[in-house]
Design a protein around this motif. Sequence first.
Motif, PDB file in Angstrom:
ATOM      1  N   GLN A  61       0.475  -4.647  64.473  1.00 55.18           N
ATOM      2  CA  GLN A  61       1.418  -5.690  64.886  1.00 55.18           C
ATOM      3  C   GLN A  61       2.315  -6.081  63.722  1.00 55.18           C
ATOM      4  OE1 GLN A  61       1.873  -9.120  64.107  1.00 55.18           O
ATOM      5  NE2 GLN A  61       3.491  -9.262  65.663  1.00 55.18           N
ATOM      6  N   LEU A 121       3.146  -3.435  67.651  1.00 52.67           N
ATOM      7  CA  LEU A 121       2.662  -4.243  68.762  1.00 52.67           C
ATOM      8  C   LEU A 121       3.442  -5.545  68.800  1.00 52.67           C
ATOM      9  CD1 LEU A 121      -1.231  -3.849  68.406  1.00 52.67           C
ATOM     10  CD2 LEU A 121       0.298  -2.563  69.913  1.00 52.67           C
ATOM     11  N   TRP A 177      -0.873  -9.595  68.694  1.00 51.57           N
ATOM     12  CA  TRP A 177      -2.281  -9.221  68.718  1.00 51.57           C
ATOM     13  C   TRP A 177      -3.104 -10.504  68.665  1.00 51.57           C
ATOM     14  CZ3 TRP A 177      -5.210  -5.569  70.363  1.00 51.57           C
ATOM     15  CH2 TRP A 177      -6.545  -5.486  69.978  1.00 51.57           C
ATOM     16  N   ARG A 182       1.551  -4.022  73.442  1.00 55.00           N
ATOM     17  CA  ARG A 182       2.813  -3.339  73.158  1.00 55.00           C
ATOM     18  C   ARG A 182       3.831  -3.590  74.264  1.00 55.00           C
ATOM     19  NH1 ARG A 182       4.129   0.866  69.479  1.00 55.00           N
ATOM     20  NH2 ARG A 182       5.807   2.225  70.171  1.00 55.00           N
TER      21      ARG A 182
END
Length: 367
Positions: A57, A62, A65, A113
């Motif tokens: 992340q 991402l 998280w 994601r």
Amino acid sequence: MRATDEGGADLVQLLTPEGERVQHPDFDIDISAEELRGLYRDMVLVRRVDREANALQRKGQLGIWVPLLGQEAAQIGSGRALRPEDMAFPSYREHGVAWCRGVLPTELLGIFRGTDHGTWDPVERRFHPYTIVIGNQVLNAAGYAMGQKFDGKVGDDDGEATIVYFGDGATSQGDVHEGFVWAAVYDAPLVFFCQNNQWAISEPTERQSRLPLYQRARGYGFPGIRVDGNDVLATLAVTRWALEQCRQGNGPVLIEAFTYRMDAHTTSDDPSRYRLSDELELWKLKDPIERVKVHLVKQQWADQEFFESIEREADAIAVELREFCVTMPDPPAGRIFSEVYAGGNPALEAQRDEFLSYHAGFAGGEH
């Protein structure tokens, strides 16, 4: 108003932070060397997955998280207490329970994601999709457990049970209260598993409750118990007991796993703005993985080669997770309309066609 750092006199504990095995008159457990090594492996690998996803992340791979750092024992202990036929309802932090239910770490990445809502079959894995709305999964779980009761799947050793996970902050939500009420009235086979990690984002527990959270169960007419959520053995023992109570038709049970969130609430949160570093350092001494490692060494149940083999396995999982994440394809534009209804739906199909027509008007829109 705030309970002690140790969780109070009613705390169930079988393995101290120093790795010493202690007995409990009501919730003791026999554990073999092989079983304890397995629990240690689970926690180490799940922590590595968590740390790798957190790093992904930060690198922009991402969107967000939700860390579980510090809560591995609560999740692995309770997750391993489940039978294959039991059902689990997570919130959005139960990566360790997902691991126990056979959901691969890579199957979690799409949620964070933004490519899917979870790719596993919840019926096959007996693990519901993640729920983002705080506390909403408690109502879902209560309804499912009521169905188990109506279908006659409780009342003997072969009965089924359901477990639902939520945090201390969720106990202030109406959905949790309603779930308590319905489960109690219908004697639903439901274990309410509250991971009290001390912080509801930036609000401490004492801002939410005048008494320990497990004592709330008394007002609804079912048992409540507080367990050391950093003790995988105690969590395993207490959750096994609670699930068995449910299977036998004795109604719901509330477990408060007294633990601590070692990282941020999510990667969009900065915990240094609302909690002291001294508190974090204190809880580092109660690390759920370290106490098991110390006990394994003291009992001569594991050697250096065992610990190194687990680290190598963790490294391999981290590599697999990174490669999967960075090469994950973007989903087709129409994906958001698929698998919404079991059958056809004219209104949804019209919305899909309109959206895809609009989307195709942009460069590369056909994809």
